[in-house]
Design an enzyme around this catalytic site. Sequence first.
Site, PDB file in Angstrom:
ATOM      1  CG  ASP A  47      20.745 -60.719 -52.982  1.00  0.00           C
ATOM      2  OD1 ASP A  47      19.647 -61.223 -52.663  1.00  0.00           O
ATOM      3  OD2 ASP A  47      20.854 -59.766 -53.774  1.00  0.00           O
ATOM      4  CG  ASP A  87      16.721 -61.428 -57.763  1.00  0.00           C
ATOM      5  OD1 ASP A  87      16.815 -62.285 -58.658  1.00  0.00           O
ATOM      6  OD2 ASP A  87      15.795 -61.403 -56.939  1.00  0.00           O
ATOM      7  NE  ARG A 111       6.388 -60.755 -54.534  1.00  0.00           N
ATOM      8  CZ  ARG A 111       5.786 -61.938 -54.574  1.00  0.00           C
ATOM      9  NH1 ARG A 111       4.469 -62.028 -54.501  1.00  0.00           N
ATOM     10  NH2 ARG A 111       6.505 -63.043 -54.668  1.00  0.00           N
ATOM     11  N   GLY A 140      16.235 -55.263 -52.415  1.00  0.00           N
ATOM     12  CA  GLY A 140      16.628 -56.207 -51.377  1.00  0.00           C
ATOM     13  C   GLY A 140      15.573 -56.526 -50.345  1.00  0.00           C
ATOM     14  CB  SER A 171      13.306 -63.527 -55.063  1.00  0.00           C
ATOM     15  OG  SER A 171      12.505 -64.137 -56.053  1.00  0.00           O
ATOM     16  CG  ASN A 187       9.458 -65.741 -58.223  1.00  0.00           C
ATOM     17  OD1 ASN A 187       8.487 -66.433 -57.940  1.00  0.00           O
ATOM     18  ND2 ASN A 187       9.360 -64.439 -58.445  1.00  0.00           N
ATOM     19  CG  ASP A 202      22.449 -56.440 -55.656  1.00  0.00           C
ATOM     20  OD1 ASP A 202      21.787 -55.852 -56.520  1.00  0.00           O
ATOM     21  OD2 ASP A 202      21.955 -57.297 -54.886  1.00  0.00           O
TER      22      ASP A 202
END
Length: 245
Positions: A18, A20, A65, A62, A143, A145, A201
């Site tokens: 992952d 972020d 969006r 996680g 994400s 991004n 995470d």
Amino acid sequence: MTDAARFRPADFTAHLFDLDGVVTPTAQVHMHAWERMFSEFLTSRGVREPYTDEDYFTHVDGRPRYDGVRAVLAARGILLPEGDPSDPGEQPVGAETVSGLGNRKNALVLSLLRAEGVSPYPGTVAYLDSLPAGARLAIVSSSRNAREVLEGAGLLDRFEHIVDGNVAAHEDLPGKPAPDTFVHAATLLGVTPARAVVYEDAVSGVRAGAAGGFGAVIGVDRGAGPDELAAAGATLVVQDLEEIA
């Protein structure tokens, strides 16, 4: 749960990270953007129950969006039109649709990243450096991004594949906690899930790794809580990947 001393990265062919909160500390940027967006929106609606960090870890962390938007709204009994991914997200809260709120949050994230930049976790870089030569690496992130963040962190060339929100949408893959994005990354690397390790995470991401039958799921506790990550299916929980480097 696996002991850190018994986990051997060399026993696995592929490593699926992952982004972020595992590779870069951008989870904090996302947390701030979600808090600001939802606080503005809920205040404009006269909702007394404030948005909190518990909302982030329970409903957002996680997940893709727009799924996060839906979950927080549902927790407060608010139903909005889905809208369209092109819905504007400008100040103060953008279009009052699921897509509009999600886009407003994303605009805040990009603004913060461009203003402040991003550096990877030193422990994660040390762990990447410690992996055996020939280890196959991929990013699996909700994400959209991810590529921009990796490029800004100077790590784009470390990973063979990036399975992010854009790939998930293009391939019609359900997001975490479904295992599909991780399984897709393993397939791109030419390995079975049993030969791959997931590093996450978020509780939803750990659940995705556990559901996919991966050889190991390493929970990185950046705030979700070690017990929660273990209960979600982590075979090992650490505070930083440097612990197993």
